[in-house]
Design a protein around this motif. Structure first.
Motif, PDB file in Angstrom:
ATOM      1  N   LEU A 137      13.163  -9.958   5.310  1.00 13.94           N
ATOM      2  CA  LEU A 137      12.612  -9.020   6.271  1.00 13.94           C
ATOM      3  C   LEU A 137      12.882  -9.511   7.680  1.00 13.94           C
ATOM      4  O   LEU A 137      12.937 -10.715   7.929  1.00 13.94           O
ATOM      5  N   ASP A 138      13.058  -8.578   8.613  1.00 16.94           N
ATOM      6  CA  ASP A 138      13.199  -8.991  10.001  1.00 16.94           C
ATOM      7  C   ASP A 138      11.825  -9.399  10.539  1.00 16.94           C
ATOM      8  O   ASP A 138      10.817  -9.372   9.835  1.00 16.94           O
ATOM      9  N   TYR A 139      11.774  -9.773  11.810  1.00 18.17           N
ATOM     10  CA  TYR A 139      10.532 -10.291  12.384  1.00 18.17           C
ATOM     11  C   TYR A 139       9.395  -9.286  12.249  1.00 18.17           C
ATOM     12  O   TYR A 139       8.302  -9.619  11.803  1.00 18.17           O
ATOM     13  N   TYR A 140       9.664  -8.019  12.604  1.00 20.58           N
ATOM     14  CA  TYR A 140       8.617  -7.017  12.549  1.00 20.58           C
ATOM     15  C   TYR A 140       8.214  -6.724  11.109  1.00 20.58           C
ATOM     16  O   TYR A 140       7.050  -6.474  10.825  1.00 20.58           O
ATOM     17  N   GLY A 141       9.178  -6.769  10.224  1.00 21.65           N
ATOM     18  CA  GLY A 141       8.862  -6.577   8.812  1.00 21.65           C
ATOM     19  C   GLY A 141       7.929  -7.662   8.307  1.00 21.65           C
ATOM     20  O   GLY A 141       6.997  -7.396   7.547  1.00 21.65           O
ATOM     21  N   LYS A 142       8.150  -8.903   8.744  1.00 20.32           N
ATOM     22  CA  LYS A 142       7.279  -9.999   8.336  1.00 20.32           C
ATOM     23  C   LYS A 142       5.879  -9.833   8.892  1.00 20.32           C
ATOM     24  O   LYS A 142       4.886 -10.133   8.237  1.00 20.32           O
ATOM     25  N   VAL A 143       5.790  -9.352  10.116  1.00 28.63           N
ATOM     26  CA  VAL A 143       4.475  -9.116  10.709  1.00 28.63           C
ATOM     27  C   VAL A 143       3.719  -8.070   9.904  1.00 28.63           C
ATOM     28  O   VAL A 143       2.539  -8.239   9.580  1.00 28.63           O
ATOM     29  N   TYR A 144       4.400  -6.953   9.552  1.00 26.39           N
ATOM     30  CA  TYR A 144       3.769  -5.909   8.763  1.00 26.39           C
ATOM     31  C   TYR A 144       3.336  -6.460   7.400  1.00 26.39           C
ATOM     32  O   TYR A 144       2.258  -6.157   6.908  1.00 26.39           O
ATOM     33  N   TYR A 145       4.190  -7.247   6.790  1.00 24.70           N
ATOM     34  CA  TYR A 145       3.895  -7.812   5.474  1.00 24.70           C
ATOM     35  C   TYR A 145       2.655  -8.693   5.542  1.00 24.70           C
ATOM     36  O   TYR A 145       1.784  -8.641   4.660  1.00 24.70           O
ATOM     37  N   GLU A 146       2.549  -9.507   6.601  1.00 30.41           N
ATOM     38  CA  GLU A 146       1.380 -10.369   6.764  1.00 30.41           C
ATOM     39  C   GLU A 146       0.118  -9.530   6.935  1.00 30.41           C
ATOM     40  O   GLU A 146      -0.944  -9.871   6.404  1.00 30.41           O
ATOM     41  N   LEU A 147       0.223  -8.427   7.664  1.00 30.47           N
ATOM     42  CA  LEU A 147      -0.931  -7.556   7.837  1.00 30.47           C
ATOM     43  C   LEU A 147      -1.411  -6.998   6.497  1.00 30.47           C
ATOM     44  O   LEU A 147      -2.607  -6.923   6.236  1.00 30.47           O
ATOM     45  N   ILE A 148      -0.451  -6.630   5.649  1.00 29.47           N
ATOM     46  CA  ILE A 148      -0.816  -6.105   4.337  1.00 29.47           C
ATOM     47  C   ILE A 148      -1.495  -7.171   3.497  1.00 29.47           C
ATOM     48  O   ILE A 148      -2.507  -6.927   2.839  1.00 29.47           O
ATOM     49  N   LEU A 149      -0.956  -8.384   3.514  1.00 26.87           N
ATOM     50  CA  LEU A 149      -1.550  -9.464   2.734  1.00 26.87           C
ATOM     51  C   LEU A 149      -2.968  -9.765   3.202  1.00 26.87           C
ATOM     52  O   LEU A 149      -3.867 -10.000   2.394  1.00 26.87           O
ATOM     53  N   ILE A 150      -3.167  -9.748   4.505  1.00 29.81           N
ATOM     54  CA  ILE A 150      -4.500  -9.980   5.048  1.00 29.81           C
ATOM     55  C   ILE A 150      -5.462  -8.910   4.553  1.00 29.81           C
ATOM     56  O   ILE A 150      -6.593  -9.191   4.129  1.00 29.81           O
ATOM     57  N   THR A 151      -4.998  -7.667   4.584  1.00 38.09           N
ATOM     58  CA  THR A 151      -5.831  -6.560   4.147  1.00 38.09           C
ATOM     59  C   THR A 151      -6.217  -6.702   2.684  1.00 38.09           C
ATOM     60  O   THR A 151      -7.381  -6.556   2.300  1.00 38.09           O
ATOM     61  N   ILE A 152      -5.235  -7.023   1.836  1.00 35.13           N
ATOM     62  CA  ILE A 152      -5.496  -7.157   0.405  1.00 35.13           C
ATOM     63  C   ILE A 152      -6.413  -8.329   0.129  1.00 35.13           C
ATOM     64  O   ILE A 152      -7.359  -8.246  -0.658  1.00 35.13           O
ATOM     65  N   ASN A 153      -6.178  -9.459   0.782  1.00 36.19           N
ATOM     66  CA  ASN A 153      -6.974 -10.651   0.537  1.00 36.19           C
ATOM     67  C   ASN A 153      -8.429 -10.462   0.930  1.00 36.19           C
ATOM     68  O   ASN A 153      -9.319 -11.101   0.376  1.00 36.19           O
ATOM     69  N   HIS A 154      -8.679  -9.601   1.915  1.00 35.83           N
ATOM     70  CA  HIS A 154     -10.049  -9.340   2.320  1.00 35.83           C
ATOM     71  C   HIS A 154     -10.688  -8.236   1.487  1.00 35.83           C
ATOM     72  O   HIS A 154     -11.865  -7.936   1.661  1.00 35.83           O
ATOM     73  N   ALA A 155      -9.905  -7.635   0.593  1.00 32.58           N
ATOM     74  CA  ALA A 155     -10.425  -6.605  -0.333  1.00 32.58           C
ATOM     75  C   ALA A 155     -11.225  -5.549   0.409  1.00 32.58           C
ATOM     76  O   ALA A 155     -12.346  -5.204   0.051  1.00 32.58           O
ATOM     77  N   GLN A 156     -10.645  -5.018   1.449  1.00 28.63           N
ATOM     78  CA  GLN A 156     -11.333  -3.989   2.229  1.00 28.63           C
ATOM     79  C   GLN A 156     -11.605  -2.768   1.377  1.00 28.63           C
ATOM     80  O   GLN A 156     -10.792  -2.355   0.562  1.00 28.63           O
ATOM     81  N   GLU A 157     -12.786  -2.178   1.583  1.00 24.70           N
ATOM     82  CA  GLU A 157     -13.143  -0.964   0.868  1.00 24.70           C
ATOM     83  C   GLU A 157     -12.505   0.222   1.569  1.00 24.70           C
ATOM     84  O   GLU A 157     -12.663   0.408   2.765  1.00 24.70           O
ATOM     85  N   TRP A 158     -11.812   1.043   0.806  1.00 28.04           N
ATOM     86  CA  TRP A 158     -11.131   2.211   1.373  1.00 28.04           C
ATOM     87  C   TRP A 158     -11.611   3.478   0.686  1.00 28.04           C
ATOM     88  O   TRP A 158     -11.373   3.665  -0.500  1.00 28.04           O
ATOM     89  N   PRO A 159     -12.259   4.363   1.401  1.00 28.25           N
ATOM     90  CA  PRO A 159     -12.478   5.682   0.826  1.00 28.25           C
ATOM     91  C   PRO A 159     -11.191   6.478   0.965  1.00 28.25           C
ATOM     92  O   PRO A 159     -10.702   6.657   2.070  1.00 28.25           O
ATOM     93  N   ILE A 160     -10.612   6.951  -0.112  1.00 25.80           N
ATOM     94  CA  ILE A 160      -9.301   7.574   0.018  1.00 25.80           C
ATOM     95  C   ILE A 160      -9.322   9.055  -0.303  1.00 25.80           C
ATOM     96  O   ILE A 160      -8.292   9.680  -0.388  1.00 25.80           O
ATOM     97  N   VAL A 161     -10.504   9.623  -0.483  1.00 23.70           N
ATOM     98  CA  VAL A 161     -10.517  11.043  -0.800  1.00 23.70           C
ATOM     99  C   VAL A 161     -11.332  11.799   0.229  1.00 23.70           C
ATOM    100  O   VAL A 161     -12.230  11.268   0.876  1.00 23.70           O
ATOM    101  N   ASN A 162     -11.014  13.077   0.363  1.00 23.40           N
ATOM    102  CA  ASN A 162     -11.807  13.960   1.198  1.00 23.40           C
ATOM    103  C   ASN A 162     -13.093  14.296   0.459  1.00 23.40           C
ATOM    104  O   ASN A 162     -13.210  14.048  -0.743  1.00 23.40           O
ATOM    105  N   LEU A 163     -14.029  14.865   1.166  1.00 22.12           N
ATOM    106  CA  LEU A 163     -15.279  15.227   0.515  1.00 22.12           C
ATOM    107  C   LEU A 163     -15.492  16.734   0.476  1.00 22.12           C
ATOM    108  O   LEU A 163     -15.748  17.303  -0.566  1.00 22.12           O
ATOM    109  N   ILE A 164     -15.356  17.419   1.600  1.00 23.41           N
ATOM    110  CA  ILE A 164     -15.543  18.860   1.640  1.00 23.41           C
ATOM    111  C   ILE A 164     -14.245  19.515   2.093  1.00 23.41           C
ATOM    112  O   ILE A 164     -13.717  19.195   3.160  1.00 23.41           O
TER     113      ILE A 164
END
Length: 223
Positions: A137-164
Motif C-alpha cells: 500500500l502507498d502511504y495513504y493506504g497504510k494510514v487508512y489501513y491503520e485506521l481500520i485496525l484501530i476501529t476493529i481493535n476497539h470493537a466500536q458499536e455500529w448501528p447499521i440499520v435505519n429505524l423508520i
C-alpha cells in the motif's frame, strides 16, 4: 424490556413489494453516515440469486456519500423477515466485511411505511473479518489501513440499520408518532431517535461525490 425472541417481526414479507426506494425518516446515528447527513435514502434491488442489492445514500455539504452492500435471508426456512446485511468498509477502500441484522418489525398493508431494527434494540457489534492484503500500500493506504485496525481493535458499536422508513421523504406528524410508538413497543429507547432532514425536493441523480471518504473517518472519531 422483553428479550429479542419476543420481538414482533413481520412474517411472510412480500420481498418484491419491499424493493425500491425508501427514505430514512428517523434513525439512531450510524458510523456509516455523516453526522450532518441529509436526504438519506436506501434503494433495494432484488437479484436473480434471491439476495438484495443495498444502496445507502446521504448528502453532506452538497456532496453525495454512499455505501453498497448485500442483504440476504438469515434463515431460509423461516417465514420471519430477519435479514443479514453485509457492507464492505471503508467506502474508499472496501476491504473489510461488516455484517449486521436487519429485522423488519413493522410494514403497513400498502408497503408505504416500515420500522426496521435488530435484536439488541440499541447497537450492533460490528462483526469484522480481516482480509489478507496482497502487495504494498502507498502511504495513504497504510494510514487508512491503520485506521481500520484501530476501529476493529476497539470493537466500536455500529448501528447499521435505519429505524423508520417511508416511501416519501416527508410524513405527517401523526404517522410519525404512530411509527415511533411501534418502535417503543418493541423496547427501543426512542429518545435517541434522530430525525433525518430532507429537502422539499429530493435530489435527482448522483450529484457530486465525496470521493475521499473523510466523512467516514470523522464519524469514527465522533465528529
Amino acid at each position: 424490556m422483553s428479550s429479542s425472541s419476543s420481538m414482533h417481526v413481520v412474517r411472510n414479507l412480500d420481498v418484491k413489494r419491499y424493493m425500491g426506494r425508501w427514505y430514512e425518516i428517523a434513525s439512531f446515528q450510524s458510523a456509516f453516515q455523516p453526522k450532518n447527513g441529509e436526504n438519506t435514502r436506501a434503494t433495494y434491488t432484488l437479484k436473480d440469486d434471491g439476495t438484495i442489492n443495498v444502496l445507502n445514500e446521504t448528502w453532506s455539504d452538497g456532496k453525495r456519500s454512499y455505501i453498497q452492500g448485500i442483504a440476504y435471508k438469515d434463515d431460509v426456512d423461516s417465514d420471519e423477515a430477519k435479514l443479514k446485511v453485509k457492507f464492505y468498509v471503508p467506502p474508499f477502500l472496501p476491504l473489510f466485511p461488516v455484517v449486521g441484522d436487519y429485522w423488519v418489525l413493522y410494514i403497513d398493508d400498502d408497503y408505504h411505511y416500515a420500522v426496521v431494527g435488530q435484536p439488541s434494540r440499541k447497537y450492533l457489534w460490528a462483526n469484522c473479518e480481516l482480509i489478507t492484503i496482497i502487495g504494498h500500500l502507498d502511504y495513504y493506504g497504510k494510514v487508512y489501513y491503520e485506521l481500520i485496525l484501530i476501529t476493529i481493535n476497539h470493537a466500536q458499536e455500529w448501528p447499521i440499520v435505519n429505524l423508520i422508513l417511508s416511501r416519501k421523504s416527508h410524513i405527517d406528524e401523526e404517522m410519525y408518532n404512530q411509527l415511533v410508538e411501534k418502535a417503543k413497543g418493541e423496547g427501543y429507547d426512542v429518545s435517541k431517535l434522530h430525525k433525518t432532514p430532507h429537502n422539499d425536493t429530493p435530489p435527482e441523480g448522483d450529484g457530486p461525490e465525496d470521493k475521499k471518504g473523510l466523512w467516514w473517518i470523522k464519524s469514527l472519531l465522533g465528529k
